[in-house]
Design an enzyme around this catalytic site. Structure first.
Site, PDB file in Angstrom:
ATOM      1  N   LYS A 131       0.635  -1.139  -0.053  1.00 32.47           N
ATOM      2  CA  LYS A 131      -0.229  -0.096   0.063  1.00 32.47           C
ATOM      3  C   LYS A 131       1.258   1.432   0.024  1.00 32.47           C
ATOM      4  CE  LYS A 131      -4.279  -0.660   2.819  1.00 32.47           C
ATOM      5  NZ  LYS A 131      -4.836  -1.179   3.767  1.00 32.47           N
ATOM      6  N   GLU A 143     -14.721  10.807  12.166  1.00 29.92           N
ATOM      7  CA  GLU A 143     -14.920  11.388  10.977  1.00 29.92           C
ATOM      8  C   GLU A 143     -16.367  10.529  10.085  1.00 29.92           C
ATOM      9  OE1 GLU A 143     -15.610   8.827   7.880  1.00 29.92           O
ATOM     10  OE2 GLU A 143     -15.292   7.134   9.598  1.00 29.92           O
ATOM     11  N   ARG A 196     -34.325   5.234   0.367  1.00 33.66           N
ATOM     12  CA  ARG A 196     -34.015   4.434  -1.210  1.00 33.66           C
ATOM     13  C   ARG A 196     -34.574   2.990  -0.941  1.00 33.66           C
ATOM     14  NH1 ARG A 196     -30.229   5.850  -3.018  1.00 33.66           N
ATOM     15  NH2 ARG A 196     -29.253   4.071  -2.815  1.00 33.66           N
ATOM     16  N   GLY A 205     -25.166  -2.219   3.076  1.00 35.27           N
ATOM     17  CA  GLY A 205     -23.839  -3.241   2.877  1.00 35.27           C
ATOM     18  C   GLY A 205     -22.414  -2.468   3.376  1.00 35.27           C
ATOM     19  N   CYS A 216     -18.393  -0.199   7.167  1.00 36.20           N
ATOM     20  CA  CYS A 216     -19.258   0.164   8.381  1.00 36.20           C
ATOM     21  C   CYS A 216     -20.591  -0.039   8.535  1.00 36.20           C
ATOM     22  CB  CYS A 216     -19.565   2.272   7.553  1.00 36.20           C
ATOM     23  SG  CYS A 216     -17.804   2.309   7.284  1.00 36.20           S
ATOM     24  N   LYS A 266     -21.306  -3.489  10.103  1.00 38.85           N
ATOM     25  CA  LYS A 266     -20.183  -3.578  11.643  1.00 38.85           C
ATOM     26  C   LYS A 266     -20.758  -3.153  12.693  1.00 38.85           C
ATOM     27  CE  LYS A 266     -17.118  -1.437  10.624  1.00 38.85           C
ATOM     28  NZ  LYS A 266     -15.662  -0.483  12.102  1.00 38.85           N
TER      29      LYS A 266
HETATM   30  C1  UDX Z   1     -21.492   5.614   5.505  1.00 43.24           C
HETATM   31  C2  UDX Z   1     -21.970   6.062   6.397  1.00 43.24           C
HETATM   32  O1  UDX Z   1     -23.011   7.386   5.179  1.00 43.24           O
HETATM   33  C3  UDX Z   1     -20.836   7.197   6.513  1.00 43.24           C
HETATM   34  O2  UDX Z   1     -21.322   8.506   7.325  1.00 43.24           O
HETATM   35  C4  UDX Z   1     -19.988   6.304   7.315  1.00 43.24           C
HETATM   36  O3  UDX Z   1     -18.343   7.036   7.969  1.00 43.24           O
HETATM   37  C5  UDX Z   1     -19.515   5.786   6.560  1.00 43.24           C
HETATM   38  O4  UDX Z   1     -20.712   4.810   6.598  1.00 43.24           O
HETATM   39  P1  UDX Z   1     -21.033   4.593   3.268  1.00 43.24           P
HETATM   40  O5  UDX Z   1     -20.522   3.019   3.844  1.00 43.24           O
HETATM   41  O6  UDX Z   1     -19.801   5.450   2.339  1.00 43.24           O
HETATM   42  O7  UDX Z   1     -20.588   5.364   4.463  1.00 43.24           O
HETATM   43  O8  UDX Z   1     -21.849   4.353   2.618  1.00 43.24           O
HETATM   44  P2  UDX Z   1     -23.315   4.684   2.290  1.00 43.24           P
HETATM   45  O9  UDX Z   1     -23.468   5.880   0.898  1.00 43.24           O
HETATM   46  O10 UDX Z   1     -23.740   5.675   3.220  1.00 43.24           O
HETATM   47  O11 UDX Z   1     -24.016   3.965   2.002  1.00 43.24           O
HETATM   48  C6  UDX Z   1     -24.189   3.056   3.005  1.00 43.24           C
HETATM   49  C7  UDX Z   1     -24.898   1.371   2.299  1.00 43.24           C
HETATM   50  O12 UDX Z   1     -25.782   1.739   2.430  1.00 43.24           O
HETATM   51  C8  UDX Z   1     -24.316   1.074   0.664  1.00 43.24           C
HETATM   52  O13 UDX Z   1     -24.690  -0.768  -0.144  1.00 43.24           O
HETATM   53  C9  UDX Z   1     -25.893   2.107  -0.070  1.00 43.24           C
HETATM   54  O14 UDX Z   1     -26.232   1.310  -0.951  1.00 43.24           O
HETATM   55  C10 UDX Z   1     -27.037   1.819   0.794  1.00 43.24           C
HETATM   56  N1  UDX Z   1     -28.321   2.409   0.686  1.00 43.24           N
HETATM   57  C11 UDX Z   1     -28.218   3.712   1.413  1.00 43.24           C
HETATM   58  C12 UDX Z   1     -30.068   1.923   0.923  1.00 43.24           C
HETATM   59  O15 UDX Z   1     -29.607   1.294   0.641  1.00 43.24           O
HETATM   60  N2  UDX Z   1     -30.240   3.400   0.712  1.00 43.24           N
HETATM   61  C13 UDX Z   1     -30.506   4.189   0.759  1.00 43.24           C
HETATM   62  O16 UDX Z   1     -31.480   5.576   0.629  1.00 43.24           O
HETATM   63  C14 UDX Z   1     -29.258   4.540   0.688  1.00 43.24           C
END
Ligand code: UDX
EC number: 1.1.1.22
Length: 427
Positions: free
Chosen positions: A35, A144, A247, A253, A256, A259
């Protein structure tokens, strides 16, 4: 200022590059020499819009360096940010803190007198206080909230900053680090360690709850003959509810949300607080995957054995190559185990998907995935999948049947082009 960033995953690599962008001198530290080699060459070791450009700019300017040596980092930094991962433990829902512990131990041993150690990792409440006691160093917690795919934007222009501190000096140092971000009017909450730690887990739990709420409504819509997309539109118009994270689809998944809600429920139970609703949030989320597999079976006449299935999407969400706990790959793998001949396409995540699920079939383009398919499943909402012309796609598949697992396609358009169209949350 002279900063170090320990751990160069999604969070750390982004934080290091963004801190250099703010004008600081930054040393990134990681135990993974591969990395570090990529980062030294100015390359992001994963797909994140805008990150490679920042890395290239600041490794070239000399403001950003990378090393595997804590000694070098300790001698250099005034403020050290710990950005390592906290995955789920194998034996329970709790968080595995081994990387956080070794990062703090490693940097505390070599840090200069008066240096500030700042935790950014998502940890169970109580961790910061324990680390402060164990290492006798000055510590702050600065969670964060960045989303993958928007990591650079979310770091340079965050919704809010949270400083968990015990001294005025720690607060002053952090204010100096984030000077330009604060000057832009970003709200700042200065608080204690516990509240800062909770800020992250509470925010993620709320987001997960919102997604599972609308997915539970999707289950009711399927049973009662409603349309969850319209329902979500109606709910979202209420300013108190808001449109975001409403949505319905195959669920959340990634590295973050899943878990983090488990670790939060686990930690709260240790503290004697029952957050049982988070188990329901988790269960609803996993049931959406089951429902998608069941729909695929129904559409194939009861069994997918031998059926050519095209899966559009492998990343856990668009604009990411991350396949950790990806609903798309989970569904694809289960159909594969049921004897389907599965071909997966994703614009960015194919390499990671292949490593995680080597037995699935992979295609390098949408038409290659669709050719000859008896069933199509859209499972990651990449914008380009929305633009697929259903008449063109109908000419490629052997049977025009599709499951919209993310609620992003126009049912009328696909039906008019001759497709049998099913979506989660529609009867
Ligand atoms: C998330 C949090 O948003 C962020 O603030 C934190 O720091 C880390 O976890 P991330 O894991 O990058 O961020 O994904 P995010 O954009 O939040 O989406 C998470 C999952 O939810 C995705 O699988 C997405 O497809 C799903 N999702 C999101 C839905 O199924 N419906 C929605 O309306 C929004």
């Amino acid at each position: 200022m002279r900063l170090t960033v320990i751990g160069t995953g999604y969070l750390g690599a982004t934080h290091a590059a963004c801190m250099a962008e703010l004008g600081h001198e930054v040393v990134g530290v990681d135990v993974d020499a591969g990395k570090i080699a990529a980062l030294r060459a100015g390359r992001a070791p994963f797909h994140e819009p805008g990150l490679s450009a920042l890395l290239a700019r600041h490794t070239a300017s000399g403001r950003l360096r990378f090393t595997t040596a804590y000694e070098e980092a300790g001698a250099f930094g005034q403020v050290h940010f710990v950005c390592v991962g906290t995955p789920q433990r194998r034996d329970c829902d709790g968080a595995d803190l081994s990387c956080v512990e070794s990062a703090f131990a490693g940097i505390a041993r070599h840090a200069r007198k008066g240096a500030l150690l700042v935790g950014k990792s998502t940890v169970p409440v109580g961790t910061a206080a324990r680390l402060a006691e164990e290492h006798g160093a000055e510590i702050a917690w600065n969670p964060e909230f960045l989303r993958e795919g928007f990591a650079v934007e979310d770091t340079l222009r965050p919704d809010r900053l949270v400083f968990g501190v015990r001294t005025g000096r720690a607060e002053r140092l952090l204010r100096q680090v984030y000077g330009p971000v604060l000057a832009a009017g970003t709200p700042l909450v200065v608080t204690d360690f516990a509240t800062a730690e909770l800020a992250k887990t509470a925010a993620n739990s709320f987001l997960a709850t919102k997604i599972s709420f609308i997915n539970a409504m999707a289950e009711v819509c399927e049973a009662a003959g409603g349309d969850v997309r319209k329902l979500s539109e109606v709910l979202g118009c209420d300013g108190r509810i808001g449109r975001a994270y409403l949505r319905a689809g195959v669920g959340f998944g990634g590295g973050c949300l899943p878990k983090d809600i488990r670790a939060f429920a686990h930690r709260s139970a240790e503290l004697g607080v029952d957050l049982g609703f988070l188990h329901a949030v988790d269960a609803i989320n996993m049931r959406r995957r089951d429902r998608t597999v069941a729909l695929a079976r129904e559409l194939c006449g009861g069994s997918v054995l031998g059926a050519r299935v095209a899966v559009l999407g492998a990343a856990f969400k668009p604009d990411s190559d991350d396949v950790r706990d990806s609903p798309a790959l989970n569904v694809a793998a289960r159909l594969g185990l049921d004897g389907a001949d599965v071909t997966v396409y994703d614009p960015e995540a194919l390499d990671n998907a292949r490593k995680a699920f080597p037995l699935l079939g992979y295609a390098l383009s949408v038409p290659e995935a669709l050719r000859g398919a008896e069933l199509v499943l859209l499972l990651t909402e990449w914008p380009r999948f929305r633009e697929i012309d259903p008449r063109w796609a109908a000419g490629l598949v052997s049977r025009p049947r599709i499951v919209d697992g993310r609620g992003v396609l126009d049912p009328d358009r696909w039906t008019a082009a001759g497709w049998r169209f099913c979506a989660l949350g529609m009867s």
